[in-house]
Every structure is written in structure tokens, then in C-alpha cells.
Design a protein around this motif. Structure first.
Motif, short mmCIF file in Angstrom:
data_model
loop_
_atom_site.label_atom_id
_atom_site.label_comp_id
_atom_site.label_asym_id
_atom_site.label_seq_id
_atom_site.Cartn_x
_atom_site.Cartn_y
_atom_site.Cartn_z
N PHE A 191 91.33 -17.22 2.98
CA PHE A 191 92.51 -18.08 2.91
C PHE A 191 92.44 -19.17 3.98
CE2 PHE A 191 93.73 -14.04 1.07
CZ PHE A 191 94.42 -14.42 -0.08
N PRO A 192 93.01 -20.34 3.72
CA PRO A 192 92.99 -21.41 4.71
C PRO A 192 93.79 -21.07 5.97
CG PRO A 192 94.30 -22.04 2.78
CD PRO A 192 93.62 -20.76 2.44
N ASP A 193 94.77 -20.17 5.85
CA ASP A 193 95.51 -19.68 7.01
C ASP A 193 95.98 -18.27 6.69
OD1 ASP A 193 98.03 -19.81 5.52
OD2 ASP A 193 97.90 -21.98 5.83
N ASN A 194 96.79 -17.65 7.58
CA ASN A 194 97.16 -16.24 7.36
C ASN A 194 98.53 -16.08 6.70
OD1 ASN A 194 98.93 -16.86 9.40
ND2 ASN A 194 98.01 -15.48 10.92
N SER A 195 99.09 -17.17 6.17
CA SER A 195 100.46 -17.11 5.63
C SER A 195 100.57 -16.19 4.40
CB SER A 195 100.95 -18.51 5.27
OG SER A 195 100.13 -19.10 4.28
N GLN A 196 99.45 -16.00 3.66
CA GLN A 196 99.51 -15.18 2.45
C GLN A 196 99.10 -13.73 2.67
OE1 GLN A 196 98.21 -16.94 -1.37
NE2 GLN A 196 97.60 -18.71 -0.16
N ILE A 197 98.57 -13.44 3.85
CA ILE A 197 98.04 -12.10 4.10
C ILE A 197 99.12 -11.04 3.92
CG2 ILE A 197 96.93 -10.61 5.81
CD1 ILE A 197 95.09 -12.82 4.85
N ALA A 198 100.33 -11.33 4.33
CA ALA A 198 101.42 -10.35 4.22
C ALA A 198 101.77 -10.03 2.77
CB ALA A 198 102.66 -10.87 4.94
N ASN A 199 101.41 -10.92 1.84
CA ASN A 199 101.73 -10.71 0.42
C ASN A 199 100.66 -9.94 -0.34
OD1 ASN A 199 104.02 -12.30 0.89
ND2 ASN A 199 102.92 -14.19 0.38
N ILE A 200 99.59 -9.59 0.34
CA ILE A 200 98.49 -8.90 -0.32
C ILE A 200 98.92 -7.51 -0.78
CG2 ILE A 200 96.18 -7.94 0.02
CD1 ILE A 200 96.33 -11.02 -0.10
N ILE A 201 98.52 -7.16 -2.00
CA ILE A 201 98.81 -5.81 -2.51
C ILE A 201 97.80 -4.85 -1.87
CG2 ILE A 201 98.94 -4.38 -4.59
CD1 ILE A 201 99.30 -7.17 -6.05
N PRO A 202 98.26 -3.89 -1.08
CA PRO A 202 97.33 -3.07 -0.29
C PRO A 202 96.81 -1.83 -1.02
CG PRO A 202 99.57 -2.58 0.37
CD PRO A 202 99.67 -3.60 -0.73
N LYS A 203 96.55 -1.95 -2.31
CA LYS A 203 96.03 -0.81 -3.07
C LYS A 203 94.80 -1.25 -3.85
CE LYS A 203 100.46 1.59 -3.67
NZ LYS A 203 101.44 2.11 -4.64
N ILE A 204 93.64 -0.73 -3.45
CA ILE A 204 92.39 -1.17 -4.07
C ILE A 204 92.34 -0.80 -5.56
CG2 ILE A 204 91.03 0.91 -3.51
CD1 ILE A 204 88.69 -1.08 -2.88
N GLU A 205 93.08 0.25 -5.95
CA GLU A 205 93.06 0.67 -7.35
C GLU A 205 93.53 -0.44 -8.29
OE1 GLU A 205 92.82 3.90 -4.70
OE2 GLU A 205 94.48 2.45 -4.88
N ILE A 206 94.48 -1.25 -7.83
CA ILE A 206 94.99 -2.35 -8.66
C ILE A 206 93.88 -3.39 -8.89
CG2 ILE A 206 96.63 -4.29 -8.72
CD1 ILE A 206 98.62 -2.45 -7.29
N TYR A 207 93.09 -3.68 -7.86
CA TYR A 207 91.99 -4.64 -7.99
C TYR A 207 90.92 -4.09 -8.93
CZ TYR A 207 94.26 -6.72 -3.94
OH TYR A 207 95.19 -7.29 -3.10
N LYS A 208 90.67 -2.78 -8.81
CA LYS A 208 89.68 -2.16 -9.69
C LYS A 208 90.15 -2.18 -11.14
CE LYS A 208 87.41 1.00 -6.43
NZ LYS A 208 86.99 2.39 -6.19
N ASP A 209 91.43 -1.90 -11.34
CA ASP A 209 91.98 -1.88 -12.70
C ASP A 209 92.00 -3.27 -13.33
OD1 ASP A 209 92.38 0.81 -12.54
OD2 ASP A 209 94.52 0.68 -12.05
N GLU A 210 92.34 -4.29 -12.54
CA GLU A 210 92.57 -5.61 -13.11
C GLU A 210 91.38 -6.56 -12.99
OE1 GLU A 210 96.33 -7.43 -12.38
OE2 GLU A 210 97.36 -5.52 -12.07
#
Length: 420
Positions: A191-210
Motif C-alpha cells: 500500500f502507498p501508506d498504512n491507512s488501509q492496514i486497519a481494514n484488512i480482513i485478518p483471516k487467511i481462509e477468506i483469501y484462500k476461498d476467494e
């Protein structure tokens, strides 16, 4: 205003060179073609131009397979048959070595690649709307749905990745993906800065599923610093009999079909030669250090990337080696350790910028060195450095070319030098 020129030859950078009232560099052309061009940038000694119309095409010209060719800046040579690409690169390499380095040697061995679907690492760009790669000489992102240079499993995740970013309103400037031969993946969202880091979904299973079930780890970065990690930080790759751990922030050769050929070229220069010690500069995760340790008594790997050194040290264990050590240091500082180590063989695999005269001078002072193996991805800086090595007593004896980057102008070569 346009004009018509005739292409004399293809030169380093992938450009066709034409001479008329001045020199013109024209991409996406072939030797002998008559081309209508438009000048896009005037320089003192030459002009950069774009082809508007191929008036007289070369009989060797072929239809590019990719619809993004000339739009996306990734490829230079898709209009050229692969065998001809190899010929052109050989001539460019010979020309650069002779013209810049005054090195007149035949290209002893050439290792062609599988022409497509060879890359195991990719850096996608994202501007909030378009997901793909930069246009040539531009920061404009070309939206793509398929890239012929990438391993096929990459292409299967392009659409899911785009969909994921839009669905969760994420705007990384880059998405970097590394995939091993088992299709296991590490993904970096930068990311260009850290403003979006707090919005990250912290579950790897969702990334694997989608996105992809083969994802092993995901890192979220504020520019270059990792802020959050999901899953694993490393995956493994096996090349021949060697096992390598590669982490998210390490470097590994990107052409899965050519890594073994590079290793073999290095190994054949030490195998059965009776050398006792070797130093491997810019060693990364130990791509060459690990094989070398099977053929000499002791090997020292020197690397400035901290994560790569961590990987390299674990690769000592994974390959059951007792005679291999790694040191985290920039090359300039590593020279002192190399001098104390008294190697007979030194391997260099520097970045595109090559070495510098200080490194070459100091290495040349180490009396124990008999052979230098120089792996290069830039023939112009290679030629410059070879000229300096000759000045300090090392003669280039062999040149081989390994085509790491088909469809592009990039040229990888291996040069062997010996003290004279």
C-alpha cells in the motif's frame, strides 16, 4: 510529423536502429523493415520513435499471441519467432562485450527457454480501477486478464484478485505473487501508506476461498515494511537435488525452466577441479552457494538482504551441509571477509547496475583467486566490468547465454574469468 525509415538492426533495449538524418530507435520492429515512424522524444544524438505503420514487413515477422502487446510494457519481441529472438540476443551480447568491454569471444553455449508461461514471480500494478502492468515508459496501468509470460496458475488468479480488491475496497499500489512448482503462493499487498492496514480482513481462509486455495501466506506492507502477516512467510522450491526455502522478501530466479541451467554452468567450473574454497557474492537464498558446497571444501555466501540470509542459513540445514556459511553484509564490506577466507573461486551475481571499480580492484588483490564466475542480467554493465577485470589481471575465457526472459530484450549471461 511522420517519416519513413529502414531498420538496420536490433540493438540492446529491444529497439530497431535506423539511420537517416539522425539515429532513430524504434521498438517492435525487425531488421530490414521499412517503417513509418513518429518521433516521441528528441535527444541530442538520437530520437525515440514509435512505429505508426510497417510499410515493408520482414518475412520473419509473426503475429503476437498477446492482445496487450505494445500496450503493456512487459514484452519487446512477441513479433519475432523465438529462434530469431535467441539469434538477436546473441548478436547484441557479442556486440556489447566487444564495443564496451573490448572482449571478443564467441558465445560458447546458449540455453533457450520455454518461450511462454515461465515466470514464477509477478508484480501486478493497481490504480484503483485497472489491474495489470504499466504501459511502456509510463506509470499508466494497463488492465489485463491474461499474461503469456506467467505460469498458468497466475493467470487463474487475476480475475479473483481483481474481484477481491473491489469487493473489500482495497487499493494496494502493487500485488506481488511468488509461486513455486507446486503452485503454492506467497502474496504481498503493498500500500502507498498504512491507512488501509486497519481494514484488512485478518483471516487467511477468506483469501484462500476467494482468491486461491494454494495461498500459503499473505503480507501487508506499508511501502516496503511489513505491517501484518497471515499464514506462512516462506515456501520451498526444489531444483535438481537442491531444496531452497524462499521467503516473501527474498530474491529467487524467476524462470523456473532455467534455474538448473544457471546452476549447472556454475558447478561445471568447479567440479573435479580440486578447489578448496569459494565465495558467492549477492548469494540470495543460496541458489549457487548450496550446489557449490557439494564440490569444494568450504563456501562463504555474502548477501545484504537480511531475509535472504535467514533463508540461506536454513537452506544449509535443508541440504545437510556442514561446509557452508552465510554472512549478512554489503559487497564492499564483505570484501574483507573474502580476503581472510582466501578463496580460489569467486561467484558474482549482481543487480543490473553490475559491480564497481572498487569491488573489482579489491577482489583482484586477493592472491588466492584463480577463477571468477560472473552471472549478469545486463550486458552493458557486464562489458564495462570485464574491461576493468582485464585491467586488474583477469581474462574472460568463456561466455554462455541463458535466456531467462523470453519475449523481452533482457539478456542473462555467464562469463568465466581466470587470472593471467
Amino acid at each position: 510529423m511522420s517519416k519513413v525509415v529502414k531498420i538496420d538492426k536490433i540493438v540492446y533495449g529491444g529497439y530497431g536502429l535506423a539511420k537517416d538524418d539522425k539515429v532513430y530507435f524504434v521498438p517492435y520492429t525487425l531488421e530490414g523493415e521499412e517503417v513509418e515512424i513518429e518521433v516521441v522524444q528528441e535527444k541530442k544524438d538520437y530520437s525515440l520513435s514509435n512505429p505508426i505503420n510497417i510499410i515493408k514487413p520482414s518475412p520473419e515477422r509473426v503475429e503476437p499471441v498477446c492482445k496487450y502487446f505494445t500496450l503493456c510494457g512487459g514484452c519487446d519481441f512477441q513479433h519475432i519467432p523465438y529462434e530469431k529472438q535467441i539469434e538477436i540476443k546473441k548478436e547484441i551480447l557479442k556486440d556489447q562485450l566487444l564495443r564496451i568491454g573490448k572482449v571478443d569471444l564467441p558465445i560458447e553455449k546458449v540455453y533457450p527457454s520455454q518461450p511462454f508461461n515461465y515466470r514464477i514471480k509477478v508484480q501486478f500494478k493497481f490504480d484503483g480501477k485497472n489491474f495489470g502492468f504499466y504501459r511502456q515508459n509510463s506509470n499508466q496501468v494497463i488492465d489485463i486478464d491474461y499474461c503469456y509470460l506467467l505460469k498458468e496458475d497466475f493467470n487463474q488468479i487475476i480475475h479473483p484478485l481483481k474481484k477481491f480488491l473491489f469487493k473489500y475496497a482495497l487499493s494496494p499500489s502493487q500485488v506481488i505473487v511468488f509461486s513455486n512448482s507446486k503452485n503454492q503462493k506467497l502474496i504481498k499487498f503493498v500500500f502507498p501508506d498504512n491507512s488501509q492496514i486497519a481494514n484488512i480482513i485478518p483471516k487467511i481462509e477468506i483469501y484462500k476461498d476467494e482468491i486461491d486455495e494454494n495461498i500459503k501466506g499473505i503480507g501487508f506492507y506499508d511501502k516496503k515494511k511489513r505491517q501484518l502477516l497471515l499464514g506462512e512467510y516462506v515456501i520451498f522450491e526444489t531444483v535438481d537435488n537442491y531444496k531452497y526455502r524462499v521467503s516473501m522478501d527474498s530474491f529467487f530466479q524467476v524462470n523456473i525452466y532455467q534455474i538448473k541451467n544457471l546452476i549447472d554452468l556454475v558447478v561445471q567450473e568447479v567440479k573435479d577441479k580440486g578447489y578448496k574454497r569459494a565465495v558467492d557474492f549477492y548469494c540470495g537464498v543460496g541458489t549457487f552457494s548450496v550446489p557449490l558446497a557439494n564440490y569444494v571444501r568450504e563456501v562463504l555466501g555474502i548477501e545484504s538482504n537480511e531475509e535472504a540470509v535467514k533463508d540461506a542459513k536454513t537452506n544449509v540445514r535443508h541440504n545437510n551441509l556442514k561446509n557452508l556459511k552465510f554472512l549478512k553484509a554489503k559487497t564492499e564490506k564483505g570484501l574483507k571477509y573474502a580476503k581472510d577466507f582466501k578463496p580460489e573461486v569467486v561467484v558474482f551475481d549482481p543487480p543490473r547496475s553490475g559491480l564497481n571499480k572498487t569491488i573489482i580492484r579489491e577482489i583482484s588483490k586477493i592472491e588466492s583467486i584463480q577463477k571468477i564466475i560472473y552471472i549478469s542480467c545486463n550486458p552493458s554493465t557486464l562489458a564495462r566490468d570485464l574491461k576493468d577485470f582485464k585491467e586488474y589481471g583477469f581474462n574472460p575465457l568463456k561466455v554462455s547465454m541463458v535466456d531467462m526472459f523470453p519475449q523481452t530484450h533482457h539478456i542473462e549471461s555467464v562469463v568465466v574469468l581466470e587470472k593471467f
